[in-house]
Design an enzyme around this catalytic site. Structure first.
Site, PDB file in Angstrom:
ATOM      1  N   SER A  26      67.077  65.627  47.522  1.00 13.88           N
ATOM      2  CA  SER A  26      67.972  66.576  48.141  1.00 13.88           C
ATOM      3  C   SER A  26      68.146  66.381  49.644  1.00 13.88           C
ATOM      4  O   SER A  26      68.944  67.089  50.272  1.00 13.88           O
ATOM      5  CB  SER A  26      67.453  67.998  47.893  1.00 13.88           C
ATOM      6  OG  SER A  26      66.155  68.173  48.465  1.00 13.88           O
TER       7      SER A  26
ATOM      8  N   SER B 232      62.888  64.124  46.546  1.00 13.63           N
ATOM      9  CA  SER B 232      63.898  64.414  47.567  1.00 13.63           C
ATOM     10  C   SER B 232      63.715  63.702  48.890  1.00 13.63           C
ATOM     11  O   SER B 232      64.608  63.712  49.734  1.00 13.63           O
ATOM     12  CB  SER B 232      63.977  65.924  47.801  1.00 13.63           C
ATOM     13  OG  SER B 232      64.478  66.576  46.666  1.00 13.63           O
TER      14      SER B 232
ATOM     15  N   LYS C 181      66.596  68.658  58.127  1.00 10.23           N
ATOM     16  CA  LYS C 181      67.144  69.061  56.835  1.00 10.23           C
ATOM     17  C   LYS C 181      67.471  70.552  56.823  1.00 10.23           C
ATOM     18  O   LYS C 181      66.696  71.383  57.326  1.00 10.23           O
ATOM     19  CB  LYS C 181      66.133  68.731  55.739  1.00 10.23           C
ATOM     20  CG  LYS C 181      66.592  69.027  54.319  1.00 10.23           C
ATOM     21  CD  LYS C 181      65.559  68.578  53.293  1.00 10.23           C
ATOM     22  CE  LYS C 181      66.015  68.875  51.872  1.00 10.23           C
ATOM     23  NZ  LYS C 181      65.068  68.374  50.859  1.00 10.23           N
TER      24      LYS C 181
END
Length: 523
Positions: free
Chosen positions: A189, A213, A107
């Site tokens: 996210s 997320s 990420k």
């Protein structure tokens, strides 16, 4: 290949939702679709293929589809070299790590030495004239994955500052698209990680959660997601929202077993993150796959979703899918307890307490920037604001904290709220002799990306984030529209091995995940 990688990075910025598409099979031309860690490593051992061939195939697949999914913010130009090095070491008979030769993604919010940390925010995107913010060292989770032998393919898209649980629209790179169906929100996210893993751009991916997320994108894209207990996995070197309170780093995988292997690699104490001292003595001796068998649900007592947890009814189709899942749990030998939180006061307390824990964001961001190292372009919150000429919204919400970003925040209210969360949750589970809670992860279908105002309807955000307890998502079917339906399995703190075992049992009994059919942009 380097030329193709550069093209991918540029195309990610130029995507629009109105792009013309042509269909293509997700599995037809790609021999590693849905491959597991064990299968891939067995193929290496049997000399069916080399890691260089595998990584090249993944890069070719990304080159074909990335322009229509925008999963990545940057590719790793050393991926093929790392694969060749693995092949050399394997041929030499050298000992390999548990994720050796496995293509993974990281990420964007997680530091990788030598790669820009953009935070998903345009003023920090060097490709559009922003400040190049380069960390000097890897986040501990990245260092651990490298030590485990994983091959990092690239870094994945996020909304700005990871502050959206539904879509990546605020990213400097633009929207990421859902691998299951481009018309659906990808979840956020950890949007790019979910799309990469679900779309077979990588085997595993690092995700991170403050408020949904990990679990939201996993549920939106038919994945297993592991949101660990707060303090189990180090979160330093990760762009924070609640680094001192709520932020956790976890895994996205296509199978429960694979995701657990990634958790094995990243969990545990490091002096770089004193919070992880709490993990000592709370990790399974035999690892997070140790309770994976086809009878782990037998005899387990499972608490079901109801108004005692949250006074939010399920949609008609969600209710029907959930009822089917409950029958499947019972068929595996579980005993279910309807609405165990009824009369506990939990739902009312959650509503009254509100969302807490983000009040540490200014301090946490200041600490994060300091860790980037002396050579980094920015070293503090004050410098971030001065050099970009902007105060990010996530920081502007706390004007008092901005007066002295290096001062540790008053977390009295947060700790009081977490204590009460845990008191009620533990009391309910103890009173009903529950082994886990199993809820639908969303109370409705995944929203359409075109609807910019509708958010994912998670049932456990921010309850589990404030409480700090673990959660695992597992595919449990599909709506008539094709949108994924998932279960969220929740346990007490440090119970990851237990709930992963239950998730594995359910997964093996049902096998609901389908390989997404990707589409590519018309040439």
């Amino acid at each position: 290949m380097l030329k193709r990688i550069s093209t991918i990075m540029l195309l990610g910025v130029l995507l629009t939702t109105g792009i013309t598409m042509v269909p293509a099979s997700a599995a037809k031309d790609f021999q590693f679709a849905e491959v597991t860690v064990d299968e891939l490593q067995a193929g290496y051992a049997a000399k069916k293929y080399t890691a260089e061939q595998v990584v090249q195939d993944y890069l070719d697949r990304i080159d074909t589809y990335e322009s229509n999914y925008n999963a990545f913010t940057a590719m790793n130009p050393d991926a093929l070299a790392l694969a060749r090095d693995y092949d050399r070491r394997l041929a030499a008979g050298e000992k390999q790590g548990p994720l050796a030769g496995i293509p993974i993604v990281i990420k964007e919010a997680v530091d990788m030495a030598g790669f820009p940390s953009t935070m998903g925010w345009k003023p920090l995107d060097p490709s559009s004239g922003g400040i190049k913010l380069i960390p000097e060292k890897d986040a501990p989770v990245v260092a651990r994955l490298k030590a485990a032998g994983a091959i990092i393919i690239g870094r994945t898209n996020i909304p700005a500052f990871s502050s959206d649980g539904t879509r990546a629209s605020t990213s400097w790179a633009g929207d990421t698209y859902n691998a299951v169906d481009r018309s659906l929100v990808p979840g956020a996210s950890s949007s790019g990680t979910a799309t990469s893993v679900s779309g077979n751009f990588a085997v595993l991916g690092i995700a991170e959660e403050t408020g949904g997320s990990i679990q939201n994108p996993a549920a939106a894209q038919a994945l297993v997601g592991i949101k660990p207990t707060f303090g189990l996995v180090p979160n330093v070197g990760v762009v924070p929202l609640g680094g001192s309170t709520r932020d956790v780093v976890g895994a996205h995988g296509r199978t429960v077993h694979d995701a657990a292997l990634m958790l094995d690699a990243i969990a545990g104490y490091t002096p770089e993150d004193p919070k992880t001292v709490a993990s000592i003595g709370n990790m399974p001796v035999d690892g997070y796959t140790s309770k994976m068998n086809d009878f782990e649900l037998k005899g387990k007592r499972i608490g079901l979703y109801g108004p005692g947890w949250r006074n939010q009814p399920l949609t008609k189709e969600t209710q029907a899918l959930y009822e089917r899942a409950v029958k499947e749990l019972e068929a595996q030998g579980a005993t279910v307890v309807a609405d165990p939180f009824a009369g506990s006061g939990f739902a009312a307390f959650v509503k009254a307490a509100g969302s807490v824990g983000i009040e540490s964001v200014v301090y946490d961001m200041d600490q994060y920037l300091k860790r980037l190292g002396p050579s980094a372009a920015i070293h503090s919150v004050n410098e971030l604001i001065a050099k970009t000429g902007q105060t990010p919204d996530v920081l502007a919400r706390y004007p008092d904290a901005l007066k002295n970003p290096s001062a540790f925040p008053d977390l009295t209210n947060f700790t009081k709220v977490r204590k009460e969360y845990l008191r009620i949750m533990n009391a309910v589970m103890d009173r009903n002799d529950l082994d886990a809670l199993i809820f639908p992860q969303m109370f409705k279908e995944t929203p359409k990306l075109a609807n910019k105002t509708e958010n994912i309807g998670a049932t456990t955000v921010s309850e589990i984030n404030i409480a700090g307890v673990p959660l695992v998502t597992v595919p449990a079917g599909y709506y008539a529209s094709g949108s994924p339906f998932e279960l969220a399995i929740i346990g007490k703190m440090w119970s990851e091995a237990d709930i992963l075992g239950m998730a594995y049992d359910y997964e093996q009994a049902t096998h609901y995940r389908k390989t997404p059919t990707l589409v590519k942009a018309a040439s």
